[in-house]
Design a protein around this motif. Structure first.
Motif, PDB file in Angstrom:
ATOM      1  N   VAL A   1      15.582  23.131 -29.810  1.00 23.03           N
ATOM      2  CA  VAL A   1      14.621  23.957 -30.747  1.00 23.03           C
ATOM      3  C   VAL A   1      13.891  24.797 -29.875  1.00 23.03           C
ATOM      4  N   VAL A   2      13.124  25.739 -30.433  1.00 22.24           N
ATOM      5  CA  VAL A   2      12.307  26.377 -29.624  1.00 22.24           C
ATOM      6  C   VAL A   2      12.098  27.511 -31.542  1.00 22.24           C
ATOM      7  N   ALA A   3       9.669  26.984 -31.930  1.00 22.07           N
ATOM      8  CA  ALA A   3       9.422  27.280 -33.040  1.00 22.07           C
ATOM      9  C   ALA A   3       8.363  27.544 -32.196  1.00 22.07           C
ATOM     10  N   GLU A   4       7.809  27.936 -34.368  1.00 21.39           N
ATOM     11  CA  GLU A   4       6.368  28.408 -34.260  1.00 21.39           C
ATOM     12  C   GLU A   4       5.664  27.787 -34.623  1.00 21.39           C
ATOM     13  N   LEU A   5       4.678  27.522 -35.238  1.00 17.87           N
ATOM     14  CA  LEU A   5       3.427  25.833 -35.596  1.00 17.87           C
ATOM     15  C   LEU A   5       3.712  27.664 -37.151  1.00 17.87           C
ATOM     16  N   LEU A   6       3.540  26.809 -38.695  1.00 15.09           N
ATOM     17  CA  LEU A   6       3.548  27.261 -39.455  1.00 15.09           C
ATOM     18  C   LEU A   6       2.294  27.380 -39.958  1.00 15.09           C
ATOM     19  N   GLU A   7       1.594  25.505 -39.341  1.00 14.51           N
ATOM     20  CA  GLU A   7       0.283  25.516 -39.765  1.00 14.51           C
ATOM     21  C   GLU A   7      -0.737  24.156 -38.821  1.00 14.51           C
ATOM     22  N   ASP A   8      -2.026  24.132 -38.952  1.00 11.51           N
ATOM     23  CA  ASP A   8      -2.194  23.598 -38.183  1.00 11.51           C
ATOM     24  C   ASP A   8      -1.145  22.248 -38.506  1.00 11.51           C
ATOM     25  N   CYS A   9      -1.712  21.656 -36.410  1.00 12.42           N
ATOM     26  CA  CYS A   9      -0.630  19.632 -36.807  1.00 12.42           C
ATOM     27  C   CYS A   9      -1.636  19.451 -35.890  1.00 12.42           C
ATOM     28  N   ASP A  10      -2.543  18.405 -35.960  1.00 10.71           N
ATOM     29  CA  ASP A  10      -3.620  17.906 -35.528  1.00 10.71           C
ATOM     30  C   ASP A  10      -4.604  18.875 -33.838  1.00 10.71           C
ATOM     31  N   ASP A  11      -4.090  18.574 -33.244  1.00  8.62           N
ATOM     32  CA  ASP A  11      -5.181  19.479 -31.985  1.00  8.62           C
ATOM     33  C   ASP A  11      -4.129  20.648 -31.919  1.00  8.62           C
ATOM     34  N   LEU A  12      -2.798  20.819 -32.595  1.00  6.71           N
ATOM     35  CA  LEU A  12      -2.827  22.193 -32.015  1.00  6.71           C
ATOM     36  C   LEU A  12      -2.566  23.068 -33.108  1.00  6.71           C
ATOM     37  N   PRO A  13      -2.725  24.435 -32.873  1.00  7.71           N
ATOM     38  CA  PRO A  13      -3.236  24.783 -34.329  1.00  7.71           C
ATOM     39  C   PRO A  13      -1.877  25.711 -34.798  1.00  7.71           C
ATOM     40  N   ALA A  14      -1.987  26.646 -35.719  1.00 11.38           N
ATOM     41  CA  ALA A  14      -0.545  27.505 -36.503  1.00 11.38           C
ATOM     42  C   ALA A  14      -0.427  28.363 -35.692  1.00 11.38           C
ATOM     43  N   GLY A  15       0.846  29.117 -35.502  1.00  9.59           N
ATOM     44  CA  GLY A  15       1.136  29.528 -34.098  1.00  9.59           C
ATOM     45  C   GLY A  15       1.354  29.187 -33.141  1.00  9.59           C
ATOM     46  N   THR A  16       1.551  27.964 -32.032  1.00  8.33           N
ATOM     47  CA  THR A  16       1.372  27.929 -31.499  1.00  8.33           C
ATOM     48  C   THR A  16       3.120  27.822 -30.751  1.00  8.33           C
ATOM     49  N   ARG A  17       3.344  27.845 -30.419  1.00  8.79           N
ATOM     50  CA  ARG A  17       5.100  28.140 -29.546  1.00  8.79           C
ATOM     51  C   ARG A  17       5.086  26.526 -29.848  1.00  8.79           C
ATOM     52  N   VAL A  18       6.010  26.228 -30.038  1.00  8.16           N
ATOM     53  CA  VAL A  18       6.331  24.899 -29.299  1.00  8.16           C
ATOM     54  C   VAL A  18       8.054  24.167 -29.106  1.00  8.16           C
ATOM     55  N   VAL A  19       8.387  23.281 -28.040  1.00 12.29           N
ATOM     56  CA  VAL A  19       9.617  22.767 -28.225  1.00 12.29           C
ATOM     57  C   VAL A  19       9.673  21.315 -29.049  1.00 12.29           C
ATOM     58  N   VAL A  20      11.110  20.662 -29.116  1.00  2.79           N
ATOM     59  CA  VAL A  20      11.234  19.021 -30.018  1.00  2.79           C
ATOM     60  C   VAL A  20      11.152  18.404 -29.546  1.00  2.79           C
ATOM     61  N   ASP A  21      11.043  17.503 -29.416  1.00  2.00           N
ATOM     62  CA  ASP A  21      11.349  16.374 -29.083  1.00  2.00           C
ATOM     63  C   ASP A  21      12.222  15.912 -30.189  1.00  2.00           C
ATOM     64  N   PRO A  22      13.283  16.009 -30.213  1.00  2.00           N
ATOM     65  CA  PRO A  22      14.220  15.759 -31.786  1.00  2.00           C
ATOM     66  C   PRO A  22      13.988  13.528 -32.011  1.00  2.00           C
ATOM     67  N   VAL A  23      13.463  13.370 -31.157  1.00  2.00           N
ATOM     68  CA  VAL A  23      14.126  11.448 -31.551  1.00  2.00           C
ATOM     69  C   VAL A  23      12.860  11.673 -32.543  1.00  2.00           C
ATOM     70  N   LEU A  24      13.901  10.595 -33.522  1.00  2.00           N
ATOM     71  CA  LEU A  24      11.821  10.051 -34.667  1.00  2.00           C
ATOM     72  C   LEU A  24      12.066   9.021 -34.730  1.00  2.00           C
ATOM     73  N   ALA A  25      11.256   8.766 -34.090  1.00  2.00           N
ATOM     74  CA  ALA A  25      10.529   7.199 -33.328  1.00  2.00           C
ATOM     75  C   ALA A  25       9.837   7.044 -34.684  1.00  2.00           C
ATOM     76  N   CYS A  26       9.652   5.274 -33.887  1.00  2.00           N
ATOM     77  CA  CYS A  26       8.518   5.280 -34.986  1.00  2.00           C
ATOM     78  C   CYS A  26       7.396   5.538 -35.063  1.00  2.00           C
ATOM     79  N   ALA A  27       6.762   6.406 -34.382  1.00  2.00           N
ATOM     80  CA  ALA A  27       5.712   7.595 -34.986  1.00  2.00           C
ATOM     81  C   ALA A  27       5.345   7.893 -35.269  1.00  2.00           C
ATOM     82  N   ALA A  28       6.736   9.273 -35.191  1.00  2.00           N
ATOM     83  CA  ALA A  28       6.980   9.881 -36.499  1.00  2.00           C
ATOM     84  C   ALA A  28       7.436   9.608 -38.038  1.00  2.00           C
TER      85      ALA A  28
END
Ligand SMILES: [Zn+2]
Length: 395
Positions: free
Chosen positions: A89-116
């Protein structure tokens, strides 16, 4: 929002009965376990989670395996139906996520581990081995080893999904969406190269020259001191690409043992029934297909005490060679936080060969999913290395 939804698992027995073993029919025919639906966008109201708008989401061999009933039922306990597939997945944030502001383009590490999942780190996660997490069925979201197999998070084959900060990697400026899309498969290749535990000068066989095999070859060449890398390529365009990705020699599926024997001075034996095998051979073989034939080739072409790395979908095999020749058969799955595989991957997607590959990615709107899956299934034959959905496209 529009989404493609996987509604049921398809046991192997159903495949053989319903489709006589022909995969495309079950993938996209009336009995397909996938359907196009309108869903409420997913939400996870927990710290660190944010909504994302999908720009591109790839179709992986593991997705095709799941949709065609080739995947082992072993996996049925670590998914939650119905779910939206898509873990590249390549996507853009629709809202702030901690230190990453809305609009940031990201790739997703898909593993859903303990932290998530918002639980205390298991032993594996505490060591940074997020891909070995033992809590993939508990915590804040429903069971699912990855985004793209979990009901609550959604997946990339839709307009929106949710992801946790621990899964997100900002895409550096200057990389195209198509290059960024390859970051997840390249991160897996980085992990594969590490699991291969190459010693300087080791001779390596890579069986398969689709995206997995080509990217594994690149990672071996860029990150290890491998000597010769022989790659097994079935199709003409794969043979052309393989050298750009760092292969020393390209061989056809029918000539692997002969070429390995010649290169290594091994002896070839012919059992009473079944396939020939070598005494001697390469130091490390990587199965980048996951078919019984490819795995057998790897087991039969590796020297005693060598290593066979499983980088395709799991396949059944006669393990006599592993026993008699004391092979180390090593699994690989996704990538680990500890290895900074995504940071390395986001650097490697700038490599000329990967940049060129990214320009050949075929994209489809969601509603043309049948065509997209057929194309992905025949990608090798049609000269395509990667097929992806672009949910922003209407036609
Ligand atoms: Zn864990």
């Amino acid at each position: 929002m529009l989404a493609l939804e996987m509604v049921r698992s398809v046991p192997k027995t159903m495949l053989s009965k319903a489709a006589g073993g022909r995969i495309p029919m079950l993938l996209t025919g009336l009995a397909a376990p996938l359907r196009m639906v309108t869903l409420d966008p997913p939400r996870v109201e927990r710290p660190g989670w944010a909504r994302l708008r999908v720009r591109l989401s790839g179709i992986c061999g593991s997705d095709l395996g799941m949709l065609s009933g080739k995947t082992s039922l072993y996996f049925s306990a670590v998914v939650s139906l119905p779910f939206v597939p898509g873990h590249e997945v390549v996507a853009e944030l629709l809202e702030d996520c901690d230190d990453l502001p809305a609009g940031t383009r990201v790739v997703v590490d898909p593993v859903l581990a303990c932290a998530a999942r918002g639980v205390e780190p298991c032993q594996a996660c505490a060591r940074g081995e997020s891909n070995r997490c033992s809590r993939i069925t508990v915590g804040d979201v429903s069971p699912g080893l990855q985004t793209g197999f979990c009901h609550d998070t959604g997946g990339g084959w839709s307009e929106q999904l949710v992801a946790h900060r621990s899964q997100l990697h900002p895409v550096p400026e200057g990389l195209s969406d198509e290059q960024a899309l390859l970051a997840e498969p390249v991160a897996c290749a980085v992990h594969t190269a590490l699991r291969a535990a190459i010693r300087p000068g080791d001779r390596v066989l890579v069986s398969g020259a689709g995206a997995v095999g080509l990217l594994a070859t690149l990672a071996l060449r860029e990150l290890t001191d491998a000597g010769e890398i022989l790659i097994v390529a079935k199709h003409a365009h794969q043979r052309e690409l393989a050298r750009d990705f760092g292969a020393t020699e390209v061989v056809g599926p029918d000539e692997v043992l002969r070429r390995v024997r010649r290169a290594t001075g091994a002896f070839q034996l012919q059992p009473e029934y079944g396939a020939p095998y070598l005494l001697g051979g390469v130091d490390v073989a990587i199965d980048a297909v996951g078919s019984p034939g490819s795995l057998e080739t790897c087991l039969h072409a590796t020297r005693a005490g060598g290593r066979v790395v499983l980088s395709g979908m799991p396949a059944k095999a006669d393990l006599s060679a592993a026993s008699l020749r004391e092979l180390e058969v090593v699994g690989t799955y996704a990538s680990a936080h500890r290895d900074d595989a995504f940071e390395t991957a986001l650097r490697l997607v700038g490599h000329d060969a990967v940049a060129r590959m990214s320009k050949t990615i075929a994209t489809y709107p969601l509603h043309r999913w049948r065509e997209a899956l057929d194309h992905a299934h025949s990608a090798g034959r049609l000269g395509t290395v990667k097929v992806a959905f672009d949910p922003r496209r209407q036609s």
